[in-house]
Design an enzyme around this catalytic site. Structure first.
Site, PDB file in Angstrom:
ATOM      1  N   HIS A 108     -47.977   8.477  30.664  1.00  0.00           N
ATOM      2  CA  HIS A 108     -49.226   8.208  29.944  1.00  0.00           C
ATOM      3  C   HIS A 108     -49.485   6.707  29.858  1.00  0.00           C
ATOM      4  O   HIS A 108     -48.604   5.893  30.116  1.00  0.00           O
ATOM      5  CB  HIS A 108     -49.168   8.768  28.513  1.00  0.00           C
ATOM      6  CG  HIS A 108     -48.812  10.211  28.449  1.00  0.00           C
ATOM      7  ND1 HIS A 108     -48.196  10.781  27.354  1.00  0.00           N
ATOM      8  CD2 HIS A 108     -48.981  11.212  29.341  1.00  0.00           C
ATOM      9  CE1 HIS A 108     -48.004  12.065  27.577  1.00  0.00           C
ATOM     10  NE2 HIS A 108     -48.465  12.348  28.768  1.00  0.00           N
ATOM     11  N   HIS A 174     -43.743  24.736  26.957  1.00  0.00           N
ATOM     12  CA  HIS A 174     -44.269  23.758  27.912  1.00  0.00           C
ATOM     13  C   HIS A 174     -44.582  24.461  29.223  1.00  0.00           C
ATOM     14  O   HIS A 174     -43.801  25.272  29.702  1.00  0.00           O
ATOM     15  CB  HIS A 174     -43.274  22.626  28.147  1.00  0.00           C
ATOM     16  CG  HIS A 174     -43.842  21.503  28.962  1.00  0.00           C
ATOM     17  ND1 HIS A 174     -43.892  21.533  30.337  1.00  0.00           N
ATOM     18  CD2 HIS A 174     -44.421  20.324  28.586  1.00  0.00           C
ATOM     19  CE1 HIS A 174     -44.460  20.418  30.779  1.00  0.00           C
ATOM     20  NE2 HIS A 174     -44.794  19.674  29.738  1.00  0.00           N
TER      21      HIS A 174
END
EC number: 5.1.2.1
Length: 426
Positions: A108, A174
């Site tokens: 990110h 996830h």
């Protein structure tokens, strides 16, 4: 008539559905899981009863250079509660240790100072040493091994130089690593960009075991476990949160053993059985997980698991941050259709993985078999169209569009929070 609420940004979208249209409302049991303890006491109980290792205060005794890995602004880890308790535990027997807090950004963008203060609180940010990981800064990386997949295991030097490495995080389903938390603090959390790319290659993403709630035989998880061991991740604190981001359980101790206990708990409360429907309405759990289209693919995978082939997935995601990755967006913008995206990605070898390729691969997989309608901020409409999805201003409009694709009386599965569930077909 059933009134349904879907998380959206920092608020909720409410709408009514006729009872006869609803095939199932699929929710994690976390919202109804009752704990007669404060969030602080839940965390303290975990720290006082570590799984598979000594207490953190004992591990910290005599150590000089301690690093705590924490999550970035895209993760709803309640660090205002957990970090002070971790620091207090460390300092009970070691008041003079140099403690650095390393923000695991993975792939990110970096967390801004404003985002740090919002997440951790001004007092903590001003009084502790925070470092934001940058996966692209090769000077801050150190090679510590070779992953089972063959990729180079490079992680942040701060972690390598620590004489005690600790991580905090949260465990949820996830969509390709099986579960979040634990080993993910290392890979992708503080790994180099090359290491992350190797771990997220098209071959692994395509693997049928790289799915929500699956750890056994999952090649992505296998790499991550190896990375945590090689990094000497000595202690973790992982929490489980409900839809209001309140702590309902916590697991502390050995990085693998404590994480597995946490995954077992999450699996118990998050698994829902669904009969596939023509239409699925879901979300990415609201802020901070629905900040961009990239992150919102996670919620879509829950919709995918509960939707018939050829059906329609409606996802509500504010996406205040836009598409969330230029590389991710370009895969679609520069392709003729989702199958074209998939063909391009599958043609790339393990050592040829491009940034954000994995998210594009999963979205393409969904779009090849389903129509996707995205309820989002109007500024994102062009992005949504370019990515072969249909934008809608609200859930009512989205449902009308869906009904023009499938029958008007089609059955609907509702998954209010798509990232909180593990969908298993009935």
């Amino acid at each position: 008539m059933a009134n349904i609420e879907i998380p959206y940004g920092k608020s909720k979208l409410a709408f009514d559905l006729p009872d006869e249209r609803i095939q199932g409302i699929l929710r994690s049991k976390a919202g109804s899981y009752k704990v007669n303890m404060s969030e602080e006491d839940i965390v303290k109980r975990a720290l006082e009863n570590p799984i598979g290792t000594k207490r953190l205060q004992d591990l910290a005794e005599g150590k000089k250079n301690i690093v705590i890995i924490t999550s970035d602004h895209t993760r709803p880890v309640p660090s205002r509660i957990t970090l002070p308790l971790l620091l207090d535990e460390i300092r009970k027997k070691n008041k003079s240790a140099n403690v650095k807090i390393l923000i695991a950004t993975g792939f990110h963008r970096g967390t801004t100072l404003q985002e740090m203060k919002a997440k951790f609180g001004e007092d903590l940010v001003e009084n502790e040493q925070f470092v934001v990981h940058d996966s692209r800064n090769s000077e801050n990386m150190e090679l510590i091994g070779t992953l089972p997949s063959g990729g180079k295991l490079e992680i942040n030097k701060l972690a390598v130089e620590a004489d005690l490495l600790v991580a905090e995080g949260f465990i949820e389903p996830h969509f390709f690593a099986g579960f979040s938390g634990g080993r993910k603090s290392i890979l992708p959390g503080i790994a180099s960009v090359q290491c992350i790319l190797a771990n997220h290659c098209s071959e692994f993403i395509k693997n049928p075991y790289a799915r929500t709630g699956v750890l056994e035989n999952n090649p992505i998880h296998r790499d991550m476990i190896y990375a945590a061991k090689k990094a000497n991740l000595a202690f973790i604190l992982n929490v489980v949160i409900d839809s209001s981001h309140k702590i309902v359980n916590a697991f502390a101790g050995h990085s693998e053993k404590a994480h597995l206990k946490g995954c077992e708990f999450v699996s118990e409360i998050a698994t829902v059985n669904a009969k596939p429907a023509d239409i699925v309405i879901t979300s990415n759990g609201g802020y901070p997980l629905d900040q961009n289209i990239y992150q919102s693919v996670k919620g879509m995978t829950a919709g995918e698991a509960a939707c018939k082939d050829g059906g329609v997935i409606i996802i509500a995601a504010e996406c205040a941050d836009g598409h969330g990755g230029e590389g991710f967006y370009r895969w679609f913008k520069e392709s003729k259709d989702p199958q074209d995206v998939m063909n391009k990605i599958l043609s790339r070898g393990r050592d040829e993985t491009l940034p954000d390729q994995w998210e594009a691969q999963i979205l393409a997989r969904i779009l090849i078999n389903h129509k996707v309608i995205m309820v989002t901020d109007s500024k994102n409409y062009e992005y949504v169209k370019d990515m072969f999805m249909t934008p809608a201003k609200d859930l009512g409009e989205a449902l009308k569009i869906a009904e023009s694709i499938v029958n008007n009386d089609s059955k609907i599965n509702v998954i209010p929070d798509g990232v909180s569930v593990i969908v298993r077909e009935k």
